[in-house]
Design a protein around this motif. Sequence first.
Motif, PDB file in Angstrom:
ATOM      1  N   ILE A  48       7.046  -6.540   3.388  1.00  0.00           N
ATOM      2  CA  ILE A  48       5.838  -5.933   2.826  1.00  0.00           C
ATOM      3  C   ILE A  48       5.373  -4.771   3.699  1.00  0.00           C
ATOM      4  CG2 ILE A  48       3.432  -6.381   2.208  1.00  0.00           C
ATOM      5  CD1 ILE A  48       4.316  -9.271   1.588  1.00  0.00           C
ATOM      6  N   LEU A  49       5.526  -4.876   5.014  1.00  0.00           N
ATOM      7  CA  LEU A  49       5.140  -3.782   5.906  1.00  0.00           C
ATOM      8  C   LEU A  49       5.944  -2.525   5.595  1.00  0.00           C
ATOM      9  CD1 LEU A  49       3.620  -2.592   8.319  1.00  0.00           C
ATOM     10  CD2 LEU A  49       5.401  -3.542   9.785  1.00  0.00           C
ATOM     11  N   LYS A  50       7.236  -2.679   5.403  1.00  0.00           N
ATOM     12  CA  LYS A  50       8.079  -1.522   5.086  1.00  0.00           C
ATOM     13  C   LYS A  50       7.660  -0.888   3.763  1.00  0.00           C
ATOM     14  CE  LYS A  50      11.926  -3.380   7.691  1.00  0.00           C
ATOM     15  NZ  LYS A  50      13.231  -4.012   7.665  1.00  0.00           N
ATOM     16  N   GLU A  51       7.330  -1.712   2.776  1.00  0.00           N
ATOM     17  CA  GLU A  51       6.872  -1.199   1.486  1.00  0.00           C
ATOM     18  C   GLU A  51       5.585  -0.393   1.652  1.00  0.00           C
ATOM     19  OE1 GLU A  51       6.400  -4.591  -1.035  1.00  0.00           O
ATOM     20  OE2 GLU A  51       8.532  -5.074  -1.000  1.00  0.00           O
ATOM     21  N   GLN A  52       4.647  -0.918   2.442  1.00  0.00           N
ATOM     22  CA  GLN A  52       3.383  -0.222   2.646  1.00  0.00           C
ATOM     23  C   GLN A  52       3.580   1.085   3.410  1.00  0.00           C
ATOM     24  OE1 GLN A  52       0.216  -0.995   1.443  1.00  0.00           O
ATOM     25  NE2 GLN A  52       1.454  -2.366   0.195  1.00  0.00           N
ATOM     26  N   LEU A  53       4.474   1.084   4.398  1.00  0.00           N
ATOM     27  CA  LEU A  53       4.744   2.310   5.149  1.00  0.00           C
ATOM     28  C   LEU A  53       5.339   3.385   4.245  1.00  0.00           C
ATOM     29  CD1 LEU A  53       6.138   0.813   8.465  1.00  0.00           C
ATOM     30  CD2 LEU A  53       4.052   2.166   8.219  1.00  0.00           C
ATOM     31  N   VAL A  54       6.260   3.003   3.393  1.00  0.00           N
ATOM     32  CA  VAL A  54       6.848   3.972   2.463  1.00  0.00           C
ATOM     33  C   VAL A  54       5.790   4.468   1.486  1.00  0.00           C
ATOM     34  CG1 VAL A  54       8.524   4.240   0.581  1.00  0.00           C
ATOM     35  CG2 VAL A  54       9.186   3.101   2.694  1.00  0.00           C
ATOM     36  N   PHE A  55       4.872   3.596   1.068  1.00  0.00           N
ATOM     37  CA  PHE A  55       3.799   4.006   0.160  1.00  0.00           C
ATOM     38  C   PHE A  55       2.920   5.084   0.803  1.00  0.00           C
ATOM     39  CE2 PHE A  55      -0.616   3.525  -1.278  1.00  0.00           C
ATOM     40  CZ  PHE A  55      -0.452   3.816  -2.620  1.00  0.00           C
ATOM     41  N   TYR A  56       2.569   4.902   2.074  1.00  0.00           N
ATOM     42  CA  TYR A  56       1.671   5.842   2.742  1.00  0.00           C
ATOM     43  C   TYR A  56       2.385   7.079   3.286  1.00  0.00           C
ATOM     44  CZ  TYR A  56      -2.310   2.741   2.434  1.00  0.00           C
ATOM     45  OH  TYR A  56      -3.333   1.968   1.951  1.00  0.00           O
ATOM     46  N   PHE A  57       3.630   6.937   3.718  1.00  0.00           N
ATOM     47  CA  PHE A  57       4.320   8.059   4.344  1.00  0.00           C
ATOM     48  C   PHE A  57       5.340   8.723   3.427  1.00  0.00           C
ATOM     49  CE2 PHE A  57       2.737   5.595   7.901  1.00  0.00           C
ATOM     50  CZ  PHE A  57       2.111   6.585   8.642  1.00  0.00           C
ATOM     51  N   GLY A  58       5.666   8.102   2.313  1.00  0.00           N
ATOM     52  CA  GLY A  58       6.542   8.708   1.328  1.00  0.00           C
ATOM     53  C   GLY A  58       7.981   8.811   1.783  1.00  0.00           C
ATOM     54  N   LYS A  59       8.740   9.580   1.011  1.00  0.00           N
ATOM     55  CA  LYS A  59      10.146   9.804   1.338  1.00  0.00           C
ATOM     56  C   LYS A  59      10.251  10.950   2.329  1.00  0.00           C
ATOM     57  CE  LYS A  59      11.873   8.179  -3.058  1.00  0.00           C
ATOM     58  NZ  LYS A  59      12.626   8.507  -4.253  1.00  0.00           N
TER      59      LYS A  59
END
Length: 166
Positions: A48-59
Motif C-alpha cells: 500500500i505504501l508503494k501505491e500511495q507513493l506512486v499516486f503522489y509522485f507519479g510516473k
Amino acid sequence: MKIKNYYFVIVFFLFSCSQIELVLKESEKSTLLKNKTTLKVLNSPSPILKEQLVFYFGKNTAPEFHLTVDVDENKTNRFVKKNQVATKIDYEIKIKYKLVNNIRNCIILEAVQNSRFSFVPKSSGYNFGSDRSLDELYKGVFKNNIENFLDKTQNRTGLEECSIEN
C-alpha cells in the motif's frame, strides 16, 4: 391549471438540480516532485505504501530527484487473551525520507515521519473484514505521512536548495 403548475415545478426542480455532482472527489496535491522523482522503498511492510507513493509522485518521466523511503514498523500486542490471541494491536510506523537532487548531486531534505494507529482484529483466524479494515488503516496512515512530508518539501523554494552537499 393545477396540472400545469405541478408539471412546471417538477421540470424546474429537475433542471435546477442538473448541475449538482453527488460524487466526492479528492483533490490531488500539486507538487514540484510529480513525475520528476525516482522512488526507492526499503523495508516496506505493505504494498500500500508503494501505491500511495506512486499516486503522489507519479510516473518518472524526467528524473530530476531521487527519493529513498526507509520504513520501520513496530507491532505491540496491547491486550492478549489467555489463549495468546491479541485483541488489540498498536502499530508504530517510522518512515525516513531522503530527497536528493540528481542534477546538483546534493541532498535537499532528510526527514523522519512517525505515525501510530491501533487495530482490533475481529477474529483469531482469517477474516476478510478485519483484513480490509487493516488495509484501510495502513492506507490512511501512509497517505497522511506522505502529505506531511510533501508539506515539508513545499517550504523549500523550488526544491533547489541543498541542505548537504555530497
